[in-house]
Motif scaffolding. Structure first.
Motif, PDB file in Angstrom:
ATOM      1  N   ALA A 299       0.897  -1.417   0.132  1.00 23.57           N
ATOM      2  CA  ALA A 299       0.254  -0.203  -0.025  1.00 23.57           C
ATOM      3  C   ALA A 299       0.869   1.278  -0.120  1.00 23.57           C
ATOM      4  CB  ALA A 299      -0.802  -0.034   1.199  1.00 23.57           C
ATOM      5  N   ALA A 302       2.162   1.849  -3.607  1.00 26.68           N
ATOM      6  CA  ALA A 302       1.305   2.330  -4.265  1.00 26.68           C
ATOM      7  C   ALA A 302       1.039   3.797  -4.437  1.00 26.68           C
ATOM      8  CB  ALA A 302       0.151   1.583  -4.097  1.00 26.68           C
ATOM      9  N   VAL A 303       1.129   4.195  -2.904  1.00 26.27           N
ATOM     10  CA  VAL A 303       1.109   5.646  -2.882  1.00 26.27           C
ATOM     11  C   VAL A 303       2.302   6.421  -3.269  1.00 26.27           C
ATOM     12  CG1 VAL A 303       0.725   7.543  -1.155  1.00 26.27           C
ATOM     13  CG2 VAL A 303      -0.776   5.294  -0.957  1.00 26.27           C
ATOM     14  N   TRP A 322       8.105  -4.052  -5.275  1.00 23.99           N
ATOM     15  CA  TRP A 322       6.554  -4.426  -5.417  1.00 23.99           C
ATOM     16  C   TRP A 322       6.724  -6.163  -5.726  1.00 23.99           C
ATOM     17  CZ3 TRP A 322       1.410  -2.552  -5.023  1.00 23.99           C
ATOM     18  CH2 TRP A 322       0.567  -3.433  -5.504  1.00 23.99           C
ATOM     19  N   TYR A 381      -4.338   4.485  -6.058  1.00 26.73           N
ATOM     20  CA  TYR A 381      -4.881   4.854  -4.722  1.00 26.73           C
ATOM     21  C   TYR A 381      -5.986   3.827  -4.222  1.00 26.73           C
ATOM     22  CZ  TYR A 381      -2.680   9.468  -4.485  1.00 26.73           C
ATOM     23  OH  TYR A 381      -1.956  10.353  -4.212  1.00 26.73           O
ATOM     24  N   ALA A 384      -4.194   0.640  -2.984  1.00 24.85           N
ATOM     25  CA  ALA A 384      -3.634   1.080  -1.711  1.00 24.85           C
ATOM     26  C   ALA A 384      -4.914   0.861  -0.709  1.00 24.85           C
ATOM     27  CB  ALA A 384      -2.996   2.405  -1.428  1.00 24.85           C
TER      28      ALA A 384
END
Length: 404
Positions: A299, A302-303, A322, A381, A384
């Motif tokens: 998460a 991803a941000v 990742w 987003y 995430a």
């Protein structure tokens, strides 16, 4: 010695044998089969254009071969153990491998698009059945303390195939054609079949332990199992919400194309293979620490990708991380399944495969809709947020497990 005493002694000795005997040859043979299964599943991805030209259909229709194998795998994973009844699991695994062989021959020699799709259906049955049985088989092949290690080895075959399937298919397709690329997998599949024939022990199923539909509902209604499956589903949904759209993100939003794009995807694959090989060490420090730590880290990645979308070196590092954690995550979830439901691992394995297949489809669709309407930011987003929800469910499972 009385008959009762003899029976108790015999049962005790069998339990000791189960906890001391390890069939690592069988584990390695199944790992080779996993490699061929996953390579077969994703080989068409890099061969869409020449296959479409051969069958005189669109590339989209050839791509549906991947979709139908996924849908068939979902159905097979739920039904295989129930329909098989008390069939020896060694025999069942050999049948799944034989189906893989038949599929490979059928696809490579297919004279029409319809035969190609039948071949893809067969590989879907093999994938769903094989993965549904994997955790239960690991429990029976090695002592309980070694089950996470066995599952790690199984998934290393998956990780390696994910790294090389597409580039290998493309490379072989250029030199021997797409039919030749599929034919190259057949000798490896045959070796896997013979190796399993030699190394897998008999794995009979007692009448009282046969999987049933009633047993499936019994597994699902337990709170630990239910929230674990929800956590796993949310995890794979969040993963593929982002992962499916990494290439268009790099090409259209960051302007990374050509050899640099291929290099980044290769880095992700290599890091994924490394992550799969080392996750067993992390699992020894705590299963739920891993199941909570991975979605949290993903998460944050991803941000961070949104925040550093125009810094190439940052993107490469983040996508490498990742790949490292995301590819290794299935090992953690299969280890959870073996720990949470050791006596229902076949039913649990089927449910897990079905949930993963469904979650991948939902996550990819959700990510695509958001990518088209709000760009990569909305997709990343959403990934995430979904991963955080998975984290919360995993934390609750940890609490349930503590009072189990």
């Amino acid at each position: 010695m009385s008959i009762n005493e003899y029976s108790k002694t015999k049962i005790a000795s069998q339990e000791i044998d189960q906890e001391t005997t390890a069939y690592w040859g069988g584990v390695l043979a199944m790992t080779l089969c996993v490699f061929v299964l996953v390579a077969s599943e994703f080989m068409p991805v890099s061969l869409l254009t020449p296959m479409a030209m051969t069958f005189k259909v669109s590339e989209g229709l050839i791509g549906q071969g991947v979709s139908i194998s996924g849908a068939t795998a979902l159905i097979a994973s739920l039904l295989i153990s129930i329909l098989a009844g008390n069939v020896d699991r060694r025999t069942l695994l050999l049948w799944m491998t034989a189906l893989m062989l038949m599929s490979g021959v059928m696809i490579a020699l297919s004279p029409s698009y319809a035969i190609y799709m039948i071949g893809r259906t067969l590989i879907g049955i093999s994938i769903g059945g094989f993965w549904a049985l994997s955790a239960a088989t690991a429990i029976r092949l090695v002592p309980s303390a070694q089950v996470p290690k066995a599952l790690t080895i199984f998934n290393s075959g998956n990780a390696l195939a994910m790294v090389i399937a597409a580039p290998l298919g493309s490379y072989l397709g250029n030199y021997v054609g797409w039919r030749g690329a599929f034919l190259c997998l057949i000798p490896v599949a045959l070796i896997s079949f013979i190796w399993q024939w030699i190394c897998l022990p008999s794995m009979t199923v007692q009448q009282e332990n046969q999987p049933t539909i009633k047993g499936m509902f019994r597994v699902v209604i337990k709170p630990l199992n239910r929230f674990g499956f929800i956590a796993a589903g949310l995890f794979f949904m969040g993963q593929f919400c982002l992962f499916t759209y990494i290439r268009p993100f790099l090409e259209h939003s960051v302007d990374i194309v050509g050899s640099k794009l291929s290099l980044i995807l290769l880095v992700m694959g290599v890091m994924g293979f490394l992550g799969t090989t080392v996750i067993g060490g992390f699992l020894r420090f705590g299963l739920y620490k891993v199941l909570c730590g991975i979605p949290l880290l993903m998460a944050l990645i991803a941000v961070a990708l949104v925040c550093s979308a125009h810094v190439e070196i940052a993107i490469i590092i983040l996508l490498g991380l990742w790949g490292f954690v995301a590819t290794a995550a299935p090992v953690g979830w299969w280890a959870w399944l073996a720990d949470a439901m050791p006596n229902d691992s076949e039913i649990g394995g089927g449910l897990m495969v079905a949930i993963v297949q469904l979650s991948v489809g939902i996550g990819s669709t959700m990510g695509g809709l958001l990518f088209d309407t709000s760009g990569y930011q909305g997709t990343f987003y959403a990934s995430a947020i979904t991963l955080v929800l998975s984290l919360l469910c995993s934390m609750y499972c940890s609490k349930l497990s503590a009072v189990k």
